[in-house]
Design an enzyme around this catalytic site. Structure first.
Site, PDB file in Angstrom:
ATOM      1  N   CYS A  93       0.817  -1.202   0.000  1.00 21.28           N
ATOM      2  CA  CYS A  93       0.000   0.000   0.000  1.00 21.28           C
ATOM      3  C   CYS A  93       0.859   1.265   0.000  1.00 21.28           C
ATOM      4  O   CYS A  93       1.534   1.547  -0.981  1.00 21.28           O
ATOM      5  CB  CYS A  93      -0.986  -0.043   1.168  1.00 21.28           C
ATOM      6  N   HIS A 194      -4.016  -5.552   2.072  1.00 22.25           N
ATOM      7  CA  HIS A 194      -3.698  -5.835   3.474  1.00 22.25           C
ATOM      8  C   HIS A 194      -4.291  -7.195   3.810  1.00 22.25           C
ATOM      9  O   HIS A 194      -4.751  -7.915   2.952  1.00 22.25           O
ATOM     10  CB  HIS A 194      -4.297  -4.750   4.378  1.00 22.25           C
TER      11      HIS A 194
END
Length: 241
Positions: A93, A194
């Site tokens: 990310c 995630h």
């Protein structure tokens, strides 16, 4: 005597707000299950990044944390030295975004120079990508498998000619609504999901370990992990129908 596999979790307090520290735990546990010694080093801003790590991990964070992390890593320099020595970098990310050439932050979309480890650029997207993501990862040997995770990012990433997608999107957004997700360039791998993503995707975790150690690992017999993974994949596929 073979030295332990050193895993460096970099700037946890800046790039660790989405549980991505779990990726370090997964890598360590999968080495332990195989009887392979490892060492986990948690590096915070102000600490020297080890130049001799086998695997470096970067996680998710907010805009200003990204800016601080880039500045600190550029000043320290040891991440670059470690990669030059053959280490692997796995970035998630915000960590993925800062590995690129540029990314934007703030309401004015200020352009920030990244670490330049991936030929990608990131800008604010038309809408935030939030939700379960499922992608198809194609390995160098021609085999494929699904990657499952949870994406939560406002930046959209465009790949340049020197970077290849990690995977192709089945469900979700990924890089920039172009069907690609993540990026791979040499021994640097960036991705948005995630989860932590390596807990959800043991094949990807083992891929990183094999890159870092230069060995082919024996498969682990952990049916409970595979059952949970199958249930997650089925749930995402059902929700997309």
């Amino acid at each position: 005597m073979t030295r332990p596999v050193k895993i460096a979790l970099v700037y946890q307090s800046l790039l660790g707000i989405y549980g991505d520290r779990g990726n370090a735990t997964v890598l360590g546990k999968r080495l332990q299950w195989r009887g392979i010694d490892h060492e986990l080093v948690v590096v915070e801003p102000g600490d020297a990044v080890p130049a001799d790590a086998s695997i470096y991990l970067l996680g998710g964070g907010e805009d200003m944390a990204q800016v601080s992390a880039v500045s600190a890593l550029q000043t320290d320099g040891n991440l670059f030295r470690g990669l030059d020595e053959g280490a692997v970098l796995f970035a998630v990310c915000a960590g993925y975004q800062i590995c690129g050439k540029t990314f934007t932050v703030g309401d004015r979309d200020e352009v920030i120079e990244g670490l330049g480890l991936l030929d990608v650029t990131t800008e604010r997207g038309p809408q935030r990508a939030v939700g379960e993501i499922l992608t198809r990862w194609s390995r160098a040997d021609g085999t494929t498998s699904l990657i499952t995770g949870f994406e939560n990012h406002g930046g959209y990433t465009t790949l340049g000619q020197d970077a290849n997608p990690l995977a192709r999107v089945v469900v979700g957004v990924g890089n920039a609504n172009d069907g690609s997700e993540g990026a791979v360039q040499g021994r640097v791998i960036g991705t948005y999901p995630h989860g932590p993503v390596l807990a959800r995707n043991p094949d990807l975790a083992d891929h990183l370990l094999e890159l870092a150690t230069g060995t082919t690992l024996e498969p682990l017999d952990k049916p409970e992990i595979e059952r949970l993974r199958e249930q997650r994949i089925e749930a995402v596929q059902r929700g997309a129908r």
